[in-house]
Design a protein around this motif. Structure first.
Motif, PDB file in Angstrom:
ATOM      1  N   ASP A  32       0.936  -0.992  -0.026  1.00  0.00           N
ATOM      2  CA  ASP A  32       0.127  -0.075  -0.101  1.00  0.00           C
ATOM      3  C   ASP A  32       0.828   1.440  -0.037  1.00  0.00           C
ATOM      4  O   ASP A  32       0.439   2.488   0.554  1.00  0.00           O
ATOM      5  CB  ASP A  32      -1.079  -0.005   1.091  1.00  0.00           C
ATOM      6  N   ALA A  33       2.006   1.090  -0.315  1.00  0.00           N
ATOM      7  CA  ALA A  33       2.960   2.469  -0.437  1.00  0.00           C
ATOM      8  C   ALA A  33       2.496   3.325  -1.334  1.00  0.00           C
ATOM      9  O   ALA A  33       1.479   3.223  -2.304  1.00  0.00           O
ATOM     10  CB  ALA A  33       4.291   1.902  -0.967  1.00  0.00           C
ATOM     11  N   VAL A  34       2.730   4.588  -1.037  1.00  0.00           N
ATOM     12  CA  VAL A  34       2.449   5.740  -1.932  1.00  0.00           C
ATOM     13  C   VAL A  34       3.589   6.396  -2.526  1.00  0.00           C
ATOM     14  O   VAL A  34       4.489   6.771  -1.739  1.00  0.00           O
ATOM     15  CB  VAL A  34       1.581   6.909  -0.979  1.00  0.00           C
ATOM     16  N   ILE A  35       3.696   6.840  -3.775  1.00  0.00           N
ATOM     17  CA  ILE A  35       4.716   7.483  -4.402  1.00  0.00           C
ATOM     18  C   ILE A  35       4.425   8.724  -5.115  1.00  0.00           C
ATOM     19  O   ILE A  35       3.422   8.977  -5.579  1.00  0.00           O
ATOM     20  CB  ILE A  35       5.285   6.806  -5.633  1.00  0.00           C
ATOM     21  N   VAL A  36       4.948   9.930  -4.383  1.00  0.00           N
ATOM     22  CA  VAL A  36       4.402  11.224  -4.692  1.00  0.00           C
ATOM     23  C   VAL A  36       5.952  12.050  -5.595  1.00  0.00           C
ATOM     24  O   VAL A  36       7.013  11.910  -5.291  1.00  0.00           O
ATOM     25  CB  VAL A  36       4.421  12.274  -3.476  1.00  0.00           C
ATOM     26  N   PHE A  37       5.393  12.514  -6.697  1.00  0.00           N
ATOM     27  CA  PHE A  37       6.485  13.285  -7.419  1.00  0.00           C
ATOM     28  C   PHE A  37       6.068  14.826  -7.216  1.00  0.00           C
ATOM     29  O   PHE A  37       5.202  15.156  -7.360  1.00  0.00           O
ATOM     30  CB  PHE A  37       6.420  13.005  -9.083  1.00  0.00           C
ATOM     31  N   VAL A  38       7.346  15.444  -6.830  1.00  0.00           N
ATOM     32  CA  VAL A  38       7.141  16.939  -6.676  1.00  0.00           C
ATOM     33  C   VAL A  38       7.833  17.694  -7.839  1.00  0.00           C
ATOM     34  O   VAL A  38       9.024  17.266  -8.034  1.00  0.00           O
ATOM     35  CB  VAL A  38       7.758  17.475  -5.188  1.00  0.00           C
ATOM     36  N   ASP A  39       7.285  18.671  -8.357  1.00  0.00           N
ATOM     37  CA  ASP A  39       8.012  19.704  -9.373  1.00  0.00           C
ATOM     38  C   ASP A  39       7.818  20.927  -9.061  1.00  0.00           C
ATOM     39  O   ASP A  39       6.659  21.162  -8.928  1.00  0.00           O
ATOM     40  CB  ASP A  39       7.654  19.034 -10.883  1.00  0.00           C
ATOM     41  N   GLU A  40       8.710  21.519  -9.128  1.00  0.00           N
ATOM     42  CA  GLU A  40       8.582  23.281  -8.473  1.00  0.00           C
ATOM     43  C   GLU A  40       7.954  23.496  -7.345  1.00  0.00           C
ATOM     44  O   GLU A  40       7.088  24.450  -7.311  1.00  0.00           O
ATOM     45  CB  GLU A  40       8.313  24.043  -9.661  1.00  0.00           C
ATOM     46  N   GLY A  41       8.050  22.759  -6.280  1.00  0.00           N
ATOM     47  CA  GLY A  41       7.394  22.724  -4.869  1.00  0.00           C
ATOM     48  C   GLY A  41       5.833  22.586  -5.210  1.00  0.00           C
ATOM     49  O   GLY A  41       5.030  22.600  -4.053  1.00  0.00           O
ATOM     50  N   GLU A  42       5.429  21.914  -6.198  1.00  0.00           N
ATOM     51  CA  GLU A  42       4.022  21.375  -6.326  1.00  0.00           C
ATOM     52  C   GLU A  42       4.019  19.684  -6.723  1.00  0.00           C
ATOM     53  O   GLU A  42       4.859  19.188  -7.275  1.00  0.00           O
ATOM     54  CB  GLU A  42       3.181  22.192  -7.368  1.00  0.00           C
ATOM     55  N   VAL A  43       3.126  19.036  -5.837  1.00  0.00           N
ATOM     56  CA  VAL A  43       2.741  17.541  -6.082  1.00  0.00           C
ATOM     57  C   VAL A  43       2.302  17.459  -7.622  1.00  0.00           C
ATOM     58  O   VAL A  43       1.172  18.283  -7.856  1.00  0.00           O
ATOM     59  CB  VAL A  43       1.730  17.184  -5.214  1.00  0.00           C
ATOM     60  N   ARG A  44       2.831  16.847  -8.668  1.00  0.00           N
ATOM     61  CA  ARG A  44       2.597  16.523  -9.690  1.00  0.00           C
ATOM     62  C   ARG A  44       1.964  15.327 -10.005  1.00  0.00           C
ATOM     63  O   ARG A  44       1.072  15.000 -10.862  1.00  0.00           O
ATOM     64  CB  ARG A  44       3.767  16.672 -10.640  1.00  0.00           C
ATOM     65  N   SER A  45       2.363  14.327  -9.296  1.00  0.00           N
ATOM     66  CA  SER A  45       1.585  13.039  -9.201  1.00  0.00           C
ATOM     67  C   SER A  45       1.739  12.476  -7.881  1.00  0.00           C
ATOM     68  O   SER A  45       2.738  12.534  -7.293  1.00  0.00           O
ATOM     69  CB  SER A  45       2.044  12.202 -10.351  1.00  0.00           C
ATOM     70  N   ARG A  46       0.433  11.789  -7.664  1.00  0.00           N
ATOM     71  CA  ARG A  46       0.567  10.670  -6.288  1.00  0.00           C
ATOM     72  C   ARG A  46      -0.123   9.682  -6.755  1.00  0.00           C
ATOM     73  O   ARG A  46      -1.225   9.583  -7.334  1.00  0.00           O
ATOM     74  CB  ARG A  46      -0.360  11.441  -5.151  1.00  0.00           C
ATOM     75  N   MET A  47       0.495   8.660  -6.658  1.00  0.00           N
ATOM     76  CA  MET A  47      -0.112   7.317  -7.175  1.00  0.00           C
ATOM     77  C   MET A  47       0.336   5.825  -6.268  1.00  0.00           C
ATOM     78  O   MET A  47       1.379   6.052  -5.652  1.00  0.00           O
ATOM     79  CB  MET A  47       0.443   7.130  -8.579  1.00  0.00           C
ATOM     80  N   PRO A  48      -0.483   5.214  -6.152  1.00  0.00           N
ATOM     81  CA  PRO A  48      -0.428   3.789  -5.471  1.00  0.00           C
ATOM     82  C   PRO A  48       0.754   2.938  -6.230  1.00  0.00           C
ATOM     83  O   PRO A  48       0.938   3.368  -7.533  1.00  0.00           O
ATOM     84  CB  PRO A  48      -1.714   3.019  -5.338  1.00  0.00           C
ATOM     85  N   LEU A  49       1.044   2.113  -5.981  1.00  0.00           N
ATOM     86  CA  LEU A  49       2.256   1.103  -6.079  1.00  0.00           C
ATOM     87  C   LEU A  49       2.119   0.666  -7.333  1.00  0.00           C
ATOM     88  O   LEU A  49       2.883   0.685  -8.398  1.00  0.00           O
ATOM     89  CB  LEU A  49       2.561  -0.042  -5.259  1.00  0.00           C
ATOM     90  N   GLU A  50       0.821  -0.218  -7.613  1.00  0.00           N
ATOM     91  CA  GLU A  50       0.923  -0.647  -9.066  1.00  0.00           C
ATOM     92  C   GLU A  50       0.863   0.069 -10.106  1.00  0.00           C
ATOM     93  O   GLU A  50       1.789  -0.248 -11.104  1.00  0.00           O
ATOM     94  CB  GLU A  50      -0.530  -1.644  -8.999  1.00  0.00           C
ATOM     95  N   PRO A  51       0.159   1.155 -10.211  1.00  0.00           N
ATOM     96  CA  PRO A  51       0.286   2.064 -11.442  1.00  0.00           C
ATOM     97  C   PRO A  51       1.862   2.668 -11.673  1.00  0.00           C
ATOM     98  O   PRO A  51       2.327   2.804 -12.881  1.00  0.00           O
ATOM     99  CB  PRO A  51      -0.781   3.086 -11.267  1.00  0.00           C
ATOM    100  N   PHE A  52       2.369   2.655 -10.534  1.00  0.00           N
ATOM    101  CA  PHE A  52       3.755   3.498 -10.386  1.00  0.00           C
ATOM    102  C   PHE A  52       4.719   2.267 -11.231  1.00  0.00           C
ATOM    103  O   PHE A  52       5.606   2.479 -11.892  1.00  0.00           O
ATOM    104  CB  PHE A  52       4.216   3.818  -9.087  1.00  0.00           C
ATOM    105  N   ILE A  53       4.528   0.862 -10.654  1.00  0.00           N
ATOM    106  CA  ILE A  53       5.584   0.023 -11.224  1.00  0.00           C
ATOM    107  C   ILE A  53       5.173  -0.086 -12.581  1.00  0.00           C
ATOM    108  O   ILE A  53       6.248  -0.144 -13.282  1.00  0.00           O
ATOM    109  CB  ILE A  53       5.405  -1.363 -10.125  1.00  0.00           C
ATOM    110  N   GLU A  54       3.968  -0.178 -13.107  1.00  0.00           N
ATOM    111  CA  GLU A  54       3.711  -0.269 -14.523  1.00  0.00           C
ATOM    112  C   GLU A  54       4.286   0.894 -15.110  1.00  0.00           C
ATOM    113  O   GLU A  54       4.952   0.467 -16.297  1.00  0.00           O
ATOM    114  CB  GLU A  54       2.184  -0.343 -14.743  1.00  0.00           C
TER     115      GLU A  54
END
Length: 131
Positions: A32-54
């Motif tokens: 149930d890990a959560v992966i967050v990508f931040v760009d220029e101080g803003e969250v650009r994506s937040r996704m659960p594990l399965e779509p991130f691994i895909e």
């Protein structure tokens, strides 16, 4: 000095991704890990594990987007049950270079293995060209 078990875990994490071993890579995460990508101080994506691994598997399967990522520095705060780790990384794709930071929250599972609960990552230097 960083706890050797955390350093070993992080080394395996980066090498599994760089080698395109998505089974080993996904095994680094809690389900149930959560992966967050931040760009220029803003969250650009937040996704659960399965779509991130895909997404990562697709990128590493494609010769045009396949890359190697390695730690250039890391530090961690460990208490035996959980750890926070910050890793400076270098991503290389051909002649292109990108630098950034990964911030992990790690949990030690009942078997004693570190697993990623959260990963927040961002680019610090786009270097020589877009990746």
């Amino acid at each position: 000095e960083v706890d050797p078990s955390v350093t070993s875990f992080l080394t395996g994490y980066y090498s599994s991704w760089s080698e395109g071993d998505m089974n080993a890579y996904s095994d680094c995460f809690l389900d149930d890990a959560v992966i967050v990508f931040v760009d220029e101080g803003e969250v650009r994506s937040r996704m659960p594990l399965e779509p991130f691994i895909e997404q990562q598997a697709s990128m590493q399967r494609n010769p045009a987007t396949r890359a190697v990522e390695r730690m250039t520095d890391h530090r961690a705060d460990v208490d035996g049950v959980a750890a926070t780790a910050t890793v400076d990384w270098l991503l290389e794709r051909g002649e292109r270079r990108l630098r950034g930071v990964d911030r992990f929250t790690l949990i030690k599972n009942p078997a004693g293995a570190w697993k990623i609960a959260t990963l927040v990552f961002y680019v610090t230097d786009r270097g020589s060209g877009e990746i």
